[in-house]
Every structure is written in C-alpha cells, then in structure tokens.
Design a protein around this motif. Sequence first.
Motif, mmCIF file in Angstrom:
data_model
loop_
_atom_site.group_PDB
_atom_site.id
_atom_site.type_symbol
_atom_site.label_atom_id
_atom_site.label_comp_id
_atom_site.label_asym_id
_atom_site.label_seq_id
_atom_site.Cartn_x
_atom_site.Cartn_y
_atom_site.Cartn_z
ATOM 1 N N GLY A 64 0.815 -1.207 0.000
ATOM 2 C CA GLY A 64 0.000 0.000 0.000
ATOM 3 C C GLY A 64 0.850 1.258 0.000
ATOM 4 O O GLY A 64 0.555 2.223 -0.729
ATOM 5 N N THR A 67 2.414 1.747 -3.452
ATOM 6 C CA THR A 67 1.537 2.313 -4.490
ATOM 7 C C THR A 67 1.604 3.832 -4.503
ATOM 8 O O THR A 67 1.397 4.457 -5.547
ATOM 9 C CB THR A 67 0.071 1.883 -4.297
ATOM 10 N N GLU A 68 1.876 4.437 -3.336
ATOM 11 C CA GLU A 68 2.005 5.895 -3.281
ATOM 12 C C GLU A 68 3.365 6.354 -3.810
ATOM 13 O O GLU A 68 3.513 7.498 -4.231
ATOM 14 C CB GLU A 68 1.817 6.389 -1.840
ATOM 15 N N ARG A 72 0.511 2.688 -9.001
ATOM 16 C CA ARG A 72 -0.448 1.578 -8.888
ATOM 17 C C ARG A 72 -0.090 0.434 -9.844
ATOM 18 O O ARG A 72 -0.153 -0.731 -9.501
ATOM 19 C CB ARG A 72 -1.864 2.066 -9.197
ATOM 20 N N GLN A 130 -7.936 -0.635 -5.178
ATOM 21 C CA GLN A 130 -8.767 0.340 -4.473
ATOM 22 C C GLN A 130 -8.237 1.763 -4.667
ATOM 23 O O GLN A 130 -9.003 2.700 -4.880
ATOM 24 C CB GLN A 130 -8.825 -0.001 -2.982
ATOM 25 N N ALA A 131 -6.918 1.925 -4.567
ATOM 26 C CA ALA A 131 -6.337 3.241 -4.756
ATOM 27 C C ALA A 131 -6.545 3.736 -6.188
ATOM 28 O O ALA A 131 -6.803 4.916 -6.426
ATOM 29 C CB ALA A 131 -4.848 3.208 -4.419
ATOM 30 N N ASP A 135 -8.526 7.071 -7.412
ATOM 31 C CA ASP A 135 -7.894 8.077 -8.269
ATOM 32 C C ASP A 135 -8.783 8.497 -9.434
ATOM 33 O O ASP A 135 -8.696 9.642 -9.901
ATOM 34 C CB ASP A 135 -6.575 7.538 -8.845
ATOM 35 N N ARG A 199 -2.236 11.464 -10.685
ATOM 36 C CA ARG A 199 -2.405 11.870 -9.289
ATOM 37 C C ARG A 199 -1.682 13.187 -9.079
ATOM 38 O O ARG A 199 -0.711 13.492 -9.765
ATOM 39 C CB ARG A 199 -1.812 10.831 -8.329
ATOM 40 N N SER A 332 -12.806 4.880 2.078
ATOM 41 C CA SER A 332 -12.162 5.720 1.074
ATOM 42 C C SER A 332 -12.537 7.195 1.248
ATOM 43 O O SER A 332 -11.687 8.082 1.163
ATOM 44 C CB SER A 332 -12.545 5.245 -0.328
ATOM 45 N N GLN A 340 -4.786 7.047 -0.125
ATOM 46 C CA GLN A 340 -5.699 5.984 -0.530
ATOM 47 C C GLN A 340 -4.997 4.625 -0.538
ATOM 48 O O GLN A 340 -5.551 3.616 -0.089
ATOM 49 C CB GLN A 340 -6.297 6.288 -1.899
ATOM 50 N N GLY A 341 -3.771 4.575 -1.070
ATOM 51 C CA GLY A 341 -3.040 3.314 -1.092
ATOM 52 C C GLY A 341 -2.702 2.826 0.298
ATOM 53 O O GLY A 341 -2.778 1.630 0.599
#
Length: 406
Positions: A64, A67-68, A72, A130-131, A135, A199, A332, A340-341
């Motif tokens: 997670g 991912t930031e 992603r 999910q992230a 987005d 993003r 979320s 989010q991630g």
Amino acid sequence: MPPTRHGLAQVALFLALTANAAGQSFLLVVLAPLGRRLGFTDIQAGAILSASALLLMIAAPSWGYLTERIGRRPVLIVALAGAMLAPLTFGFIVGHRLDGAMSAALALGLFLAARSAQTLLSAGLLPASQAYVADITVPEARAGGMGILGAAYGLGAIIGSALAWRIGGSDAVLAFLIISGLAGLALASVTVLAPEPRRSNPGAASPAADLNLSRIWPFFAITLVSISAYSIVQQVVALRLQDAMGFASDDSIAKAGLALMATALAMIVVQGAVLRVLALKPEALLGAGAALATSALLFATFARDYTELFGALVLLGIALGLMLPGNLASLSLRTGPGAQGKAAGFNVVGQGLGLAIGPLTGAALHQFSPQMPFLAAAILLVVAFALAIGASRGGQAGFPISTTTI
C-alpha cells in the motif's frame, strides 16, 4: 486519463480481481476435503490458509505504501504474476501426491511454501486496485466504483466455486491450470489497458497523505470481523455437508461449490445492479448489510438440510453485496487523497487477519459441532453491525476524540 480510458482500466481491474478471487475461492472450497485425500489433517489444511493470511497482513501495508511511491500499475503487475504462477505449482503438487510420487509431508511443506510465496507477491493487488479506483472516481461515484471491485470478487468467487462444483473433486489439477490461465489473461489486460492514473504530487508528503486512524479504524475492524465470518463459512460448508448431512467427499465438494457459487452470484447482482438503483449512502448500505448478514448466518446455523443451508447462503450473499461496498466506500471517503493506497493496504491487514482467523476457527469449532462455526460467524456479524452504527454516529460527530495519524 480520459473517461474512455477510465472505463478500459476498470475492465482490466475487474478481470484482475476476478482472476485472483477465483483462485482464492477455489482453494477455500476444496482444500479441506482435498487435503484429506492428500494426507493432510483438517487443522493442517486450515493452517495453510491461516499462515498465508498472516503473511498477507505483513505484506499488504508495504505494498500500500509502495503504491504511493512507485505507482499503482507496477504493483498490479507483480501481484498478477504471483497469482498466475502459484496455481501451476499447486497443480504440480497435487498431481504428484495423488500419483504417489510425493509424500504427504513433502506435499504439505511445498503447498505451504507455494501459498506463502503467492501471498507475498499478490498482497498488493487489492490496495493498488482500491487506490486506482479512488484516483479515477469522484466522491459521489465512489460507492459504485467500490461496488465494481466487489462485483469482481463476487464473479471470481462464482468461477472458483463453479470449478469446485464441476471438476474440483475429480480433477483438481485441471482446475488449477484454468485458474492460472485466468490470471495470465488478467495480467495481459492490466499491461495493455491500465496506464498509471494521474495523481496530484504522487509520492509527496503532505497532511493529506497521513492516515487519520480515529476516523477510519471502525472500517478496518468491520473488514476484520466480516472477512473472518465469511472465511469461516467458506471453510466448513463442505465439511458440514460431509459430516452432518451424509454426503460423500466428492459430492460434498460439488454441493458446497454450487452453494457458494450462488452466494457469490447474489453478491454480484446486488453490487453490480441493486446498489445503483438504491443509491443509498455508504453508511446505510453498511448497516443494513450487517443486520441482514447476521440473520442469514443464524438461518444457516439451524439449517436442517442442504436446501435450507443453500437458501441461507444466498441470503448471506445479498447481505455482503450491500455491506462490503458500503464499508470500502466509507473508508475511502474518510481518507485523504494522498493516502488511498495506505488506507487500502492497512485494510488488507484486516482481511488477512480475518482469513487467518476464519479457517482455523472454522476447522476447530467443526470438531465440536458442525453448527458451531456458523453460530460463531453470526456473532461476528453482530459485532460488525454494532461497529457500523458507531461509525455512522461518529462520522456525524467528526471523530473529535483522537487525531492519531500515520
């Protein structure tokens, strides 16, 4: 990313989650009865799933965070590679063990190792998905977007259960090959159709990148108890049919696969269509779903035959179709845009712990009574309902007590 690309990316994510869920569902349905044929005890079969779930708890938050940092798409690709390779290994182990070319102890060790490797690689799939959806969706469409993810898991559960129903008891090796092929198709789809979403300031530190745990912890807890309850049920349906209702081993796998396939189909219908018609707020979906799921599990506890158990599981699918998207959307919407991630990664910790608790708990309680696992699952959903009510009231109050962040 233009709207048309958004749609294609969601198709790729849908395929990715469907393929992964198919593998998970198939393994949950068949491993207990198949494990008996391989020479594993019920507790050992449950331990394979529980140990890998504990690894999921460790790996998911790291993915997670990644991912930031790295995006992603790279995380999705690594996850799907693991989802494609592991079923090939499972099929190899099962085939050699059933042919007598491998001892039960070696098969157990290899199965545990392969499942653990699969978990470490694929743990980033849900956080990244999910992230990604967060987005590319606006807040008012978030519940619908998360519902698409839930529908993908529902379809995957149907495919996995259908494989268990039709060939899981007679040719598990072929079923594992089919699952690997689905994951390969999903990997190709993500590679072609899902570019990295745009993003603002990716990887940059900001207050929005912090996790305000005081606002989101109830949804982590709801994930934990609901996944624990569902994995208990998935683990013991075939065992209950075999030990309490008199079905033979292969027939119990087929009947359990059919029932869980119907459960997942009910989830898909609710998540893919009913949610859009109801247009309820996420908190309302969450509370209503938790209450209905509790009732369904109580019906399942006291089911006297396969027909009654089948009906109770379909009702459970309807309930989870309301509850799970409501929970993900609530999580979320209360998370900053730069986190989010992270939030999705921590939420998978709850899933992993639930998947660890469920199989072992179900197997252990089944030793005392075939009804006890279902009663335990109902109690867990009562807890989920209480958490949902508290979260709804806390959201109105703004969670003023604590400001703990990560």
